[in-house]
Enzyme design. Structure first.
Site, mmCIF file in Angstrom:
data_model
loop_
_atom_site.group_PDB
_atom_site.id
_atom_site.type_symbol
_atom_site.label_atom_id
_atom_site.label_comp_id
_atom_site.label_asym_id
_atom_site.label_seq_id
_atom_site.Cartn_x
_atom_site.Cartn_y
_atom_site.Cartn_z
ATOM 1 N N LYS A 89 1.013 0.381 9.480
ATOM 2 C CA LYS A 89 1.641 0.778 8.229
ATOM 3 C C LYS A 89 3.150 0.729 8.415
ATOM 4 C CE LYS A 89 1.787 4.798 5.161
ATOM 5 N NZ LYS A 89 1.114 6.079 4.929
ATOM 6 N N LYS A 127 -0.779 -2.375 5.839
ATOM 7 C CA LYS A 127 -0.127 -1.890 4.625
ATOM 8 C C LYS A 127 1.376 -2.022 4.745
ATOM 9 C CE LYS A 127 0.355 2.422 2.154
ATOM 10 N NZ LYS A 127 0.090 3.818 2.155
HETATM 11 C C1 PBG Z 1 1.810 8.205 2.932
HETATM 12 C C2 PBG Z 1 1.265 7.186 1.997
HETATM 13 C C3 PBG Z 1 1.997 6.124 1.470
HETATM 14 C C4 PBG Z 1 1.170 5.441 0.603
HETATM 15 C C5 PBG Z 1 -0.071 6.054 0.651
HETATM 16 N N1 PBG Z 1 0.009 7.148 1.523
HETATM 17 C C6 PBG Z 1 3.328 5.624 1.817
HETATM 18 C C7 PBG Z 1 4.470 6.511 1.940
HETATM 19 O O1 PBG Z 1 4.743 7.338 1.045
HETATM 20 O O2 PBG Z 1 5.161 6.366 2.936
HETATM 21 C C8 PBG Z 1 1.601 4.252 -0.193
HETATM 22 C C9 PBG Z 1 0.655 3.692 -1.157
HETATM 23 C C10 PBG Z 1 1.260 2.828 -2.183
HETATM 24 O O3 PBG Z 1 2.489 2.563 -2.189
HETATM 25 O O4 PBG Z 1 0.506 2.377 -3.036
HETATM 26 N N2 PBG Z 1 0.876 8.820 3.729
HETATM 27 ZN ZN ZN Z 2 1.913 10.687 4.452
#
Ligand code: PBG
Ligand code: ZN
Length: 327
Positions: A198, A251
């Site tokens: 991620k 991601k």
């Molecule tokens: C954090 C989280 C994020 C997303 C899902 N869970 C990223 C973040 O805020 O750093 C992003 C999902 C999206 O952008 O659709 N745990």
């Molecule tokens: Zn988070």
């Protein structure tokens, strides 16, 4: 000289093209994200994500039924608590939003697979994905204390009925911690979908509107990955596999297709791609302006994730895609 090889021969008829198509998107590939908020009869559209709503539990249940009727096998739940605190109580409390939503959905639609996002950012006042020393404004997220909270969160989510646990905070050792917690609590059969690779991405902007989880100071670069790195993703997945991950996620998806491809080459575990909020917002904005053909752009994009190697796709387009696929 006329060409001997004529690839166009196999493109001459739609049926022929269908016969030689290498990758196809199916409804089975889709996972639909939902945002649970406190209250009743609430459906509040997210400013930067047209068509995506924060939903109270009763509405989440309605939505889950619709998703299931469209043939989509799974949803992923995010929770927005009424109150936030430094211990992220809303994440691990048995009456947390994800817990309540999971129980309600499993009761109403038992065959819909419920994935619980396991993180702390929605539940802490500072908005970071981990535990910070009280009063620490430097944004130094403490790894191992976070693991204890994630363990508690995962167990409580599994107890509430979640079928799959998806730790997303990029803490070192989070898969092992969650696995251990689940096993000790008797959830040996609950799979873990790890947000393994991620990235610290600007494409999460609209999600932070939806989940009310923007960091209040600092950023996530000390735990999420640097966008310049691809080999490091392989290190991350290697660790997560060793720690017991059952599925791996990359991601964001669109600007990380190479990473999806490399991860798929490196593992035999199912690979999921998260088509994130910013990717959705860009398509929606252009479509609403009449600048692109939304259906064609979305279907092409989702099919490209399959081509890159994704077995599963988390996407806010899931319901539309299922309709276009002819549920
Ligand atoms: C954090 C989280 C994020 C997303 C899902 N869970 C990223 C973040 O805020 O750093 C992003 C999902 C999206 O952008 O659709 N745990
Ligand atoms: Zn988070």
């Amino acid at each position: 000289m006329f060409p001997t090889h004529r690839p166009r021969r196999l493109r001459a008829h739609p049926q022929l093209r269908r016969m030689v198509r290498e990758n196809v998107l199916t409804t089975s590939d889709l996972i639909y994200p939902l945002f649970a908020v406190p209250g009743e009869a609430i459906a509040k559209e997210v400013r930067s994500m047209p068509g995506v709503f924060q939903l109270s539990i009763d509405k989440i249940v309605e939505e889950a039924k619709e998703v299931y009727d469209l043939g989509i096998p799974s949803i992923i739940l995010f929770g927005i608590p009424a109150d936030k605190d430094t211990d992220a109580t809303g994440a691990w409390h048995d009456c947390g939003m994800i817990q309540k939503a999971a129980t309600a959905v499993k009761e109403a639609v038992p065959d819909l697979i419920v994935i619980a996002d396991t993180c702390l950012c929605e539940y802490t006042p500072h908005g970071h994905c981990g535990y910070l020393e009280v009063g620490d404004l430097s944004g130094r997220v403490l790894n191992d204390p976070t693991l204890e909270l994630l363990k508690k969160t995962a167990v409580s989510q599994a107890k509430a009925g979640a079928d799959i646990i998806a730790p997303s905070g990029m803490m070192d050792g989070f898969v092992q911690a969650v696995r251990q917690g689940l096993d000790e609590a008797g959830f040996q059969d609950t799979p873990i979908m790890s947000y393994a690779a991620k990235y610290a991405s600007a494409y999460y902007g609209p999600f932070r509107d939806a989940a009310e989880s923007a960091p209040q100071f600092g950023d996530r670069r000390t735990y999420q990955m640097d966008p310049g790195n691809a080999r490091e993703a392989l290190k991350e997945i290697e660790l997560d596999i060793a720690e017991g991950a059952d599925m791996l996620m990359v991601k964001p998806a669109l600007s990380y297709m190479d990473v999806i491809y490399r991860v798929k080459e490196a593992t035999n575990l199912p690979v999921a791609a998260y088509n994130v909020s910013g990717e959705y917002a860009m398509v929606k904005a252009a479509a609403l302006n009449g600048w692109i053909d939304e259906e064609r752009v979305v279907m092409e994009t989702l099919t490209s994730f399959k081509r890159a190697g994704a077995d599963l796709i988390l996407t806010y387009h899931a319901k539309d895609a299922a309709r276009w696929l002819g549920a």
